[in-house]
Scaffold this motif. Structure first.
Motif, PDB file in Angstrom:
ATOM      1  N   ASN A 175      37.918 -16.488  30.285  1.00  0.00           N
ATOM      2  CA  ASN A 175      36.948 -16.982  29.300  1.00  0.00           C
ATOM      3  C   ASN A 175      36.509 -18.407  29.636  1.00  0.00           C
TER       4      ASN A 175
ATOM      5  N   PHE B 189      34.372 -20.505  27.180  1.00  0.00           N
ATOM      6  CA  PHE B 189      35.027 -21.009  25.978  1.00  0.00           C
ATOM      7  C   PHE B 189      35.904 -22.224  26.278  1.00  0.00           C
TER       8      PHE B 189
ATOM      9  N   VAL C 148      40.791 -15.093  23.810  1.00  0.00           N
ATOM     10  CA  VAL C 148      39.730 -16.094  23.822  1.00  0.00           C
ATOM     11  C   VAL C 148      40.099 -17.279  22.928  1.00  0.00           C
TER      12      VAL C 148
ATOM     13  N   THR D 203      33.478 -24.486  33.583  1.00  0.00           N
ATOM     14  CA  THR D 203      32.802 -23.194  33.548  1.00  0.00           C
ATOM     15  C   THR D 203      32.253 -22.834  34.918  1.00  0.00           C
TER      16      THR D 203
END
Length: 322
Positions: free
Chosen positions: A225, A228, A72, A237
């Motif tokens: 991830n 993030f 991450v 995202t």
């Protein structure tokens, strides 16, 4: 004097029954074998990928010897994050693990990108900070690389610093072309100019690389991830969550680059720098290469409001990839 760039219409804004506006730009699509399968506009001229270069820079850090405890944190190295609490926490922890404070960051102070987080911090008496600047994850990873290699941290953004020389080489190598020119990005880091085709090639090379290579590690960390990489309600995202295995990274001034696990890759730039025009082009390009996920439907168009009600739409031009 710069040569005139051909402007190709990509996206229309329709209000009621009238086309109210057009966004022009360029887009290129690579087939899995790396050849250009679709393009519109100027895809071989140099441009600044802006933050879409971050994944390649993260690869360069790994090649230079960066070691991070968790994947991450590698995703954060390639991030343009919202400055939400967990983004700030992860960045701060990377600094602390290397005996660094936030003062070591050379990115400018800034508010979080996410408006409600900006308002919350302001209400609590905080001002602009380096740690909440959207590039702070990349800068923390740069500093970590320098610390692990024994390099100076005070001038880590100098183009002649060993770190930046390594990142220059990595960006050029992944793009399969020399860097056309070097400027300075908004965060203060060296900014490397590529063609859109070179940017698409970068993302293709990352997703098709062998497992556990630096290229694939960055791609896998980002895809595992996505929050993030960007944050709540952000393009990267939404896209990576909507399409399994998709790698996505946006950049300001209308840049977006994508790659699918099979090697299809897309890079686009909206000429006027508009962020709202990126998603319609990206979804149209994904559909052109056979992605027919129903989750893309809500990303294909954005509403145009009038009096608080939807009165039109922003959408890719019909037949753009025919």
């Amino acid at each position: 004097m710069n040569e005139q760039v051909e402007l190709t219409p990509l996206v229309e804004l329709v209000r009621g029954e009238i086309r109210e506006g057009l966004h022009h730009g360029s887009v290129v699509v690579l087939a899995p074998d790396g050849r250009v399968s679709h393009f519109a506009g100027e895809v071989n001229r140099p441009m600044y990928p802006r933050s879409a270069n971050k994944p390649a820079q993260a690869v360069g850090m790994l090649r230079a010897g960066l070691r991070l405890d968790e994947e991450v944190d590698l995703a954060m190295a390639a991030a343009s994050h919202n400055g939400e609490p967990e983004h700030v926490l992860r960045t701060r922890e990377v600094l602390h693990r290397h005996d660094l404070t936030e003062d070591a960051l050379s990115c400018p102070t800034d508010w979080p990108l996410r408006e409600d987080e900006r308002d919350r911090r302001a209400s609590e008496g905080f001002g602009k900070q380096r740690i909440t600047m959207n590039c702070s994850g990349k800068h923390a990873a740069m500093l970590a690389t320098c610390t692990q290699r024994g390099w100076a941290t005070e001038d880590y953004l100098d183009p002649k610093h060993p770190l930046q020389i390594d990142l220059h080489e990595a960006v050029s190598d992944l793009a399969g072309e020399p860097i056309d020119s070097v400027s300075v990005d908004g965060c203060g880091a060296p900014l490397f100019a590529l063609s859109l085709t070179g940017l698409a090639r970068t993302f293709r090379n990352m997703v098709t690389a062998a497992t556990d290579t630096p290229e694939r590690r960055v791609a896998d960390a980002m895809r595992a991830n996505p929050w993030f990489v960007a944050g709540t309600e952000r393009e990267d995202t939404l896209l990576m969550r909507a399409v399994p295995g998709l790698l996505s990274k946006s950049g300001v001034e209308g840049v977006l680059a994508l790659a699918l696990p099979d090697g299809h890759a897309i890079a686009l730039k909206i000429a006027d720098g508009s962020a709202r025009a990126r998603l319609p082009v990206a979804v149209a390009a994904l559909r052109a290469v056979g992605v027919d996920d129903e989750n893309l439907a809500e990303l294909a168009e954005s509403g145009v409001l009038g009096g608080g009600r939807r009165m039109g739409t922003v959408r890719a031009l019909k037949g753009l990839f025919d």
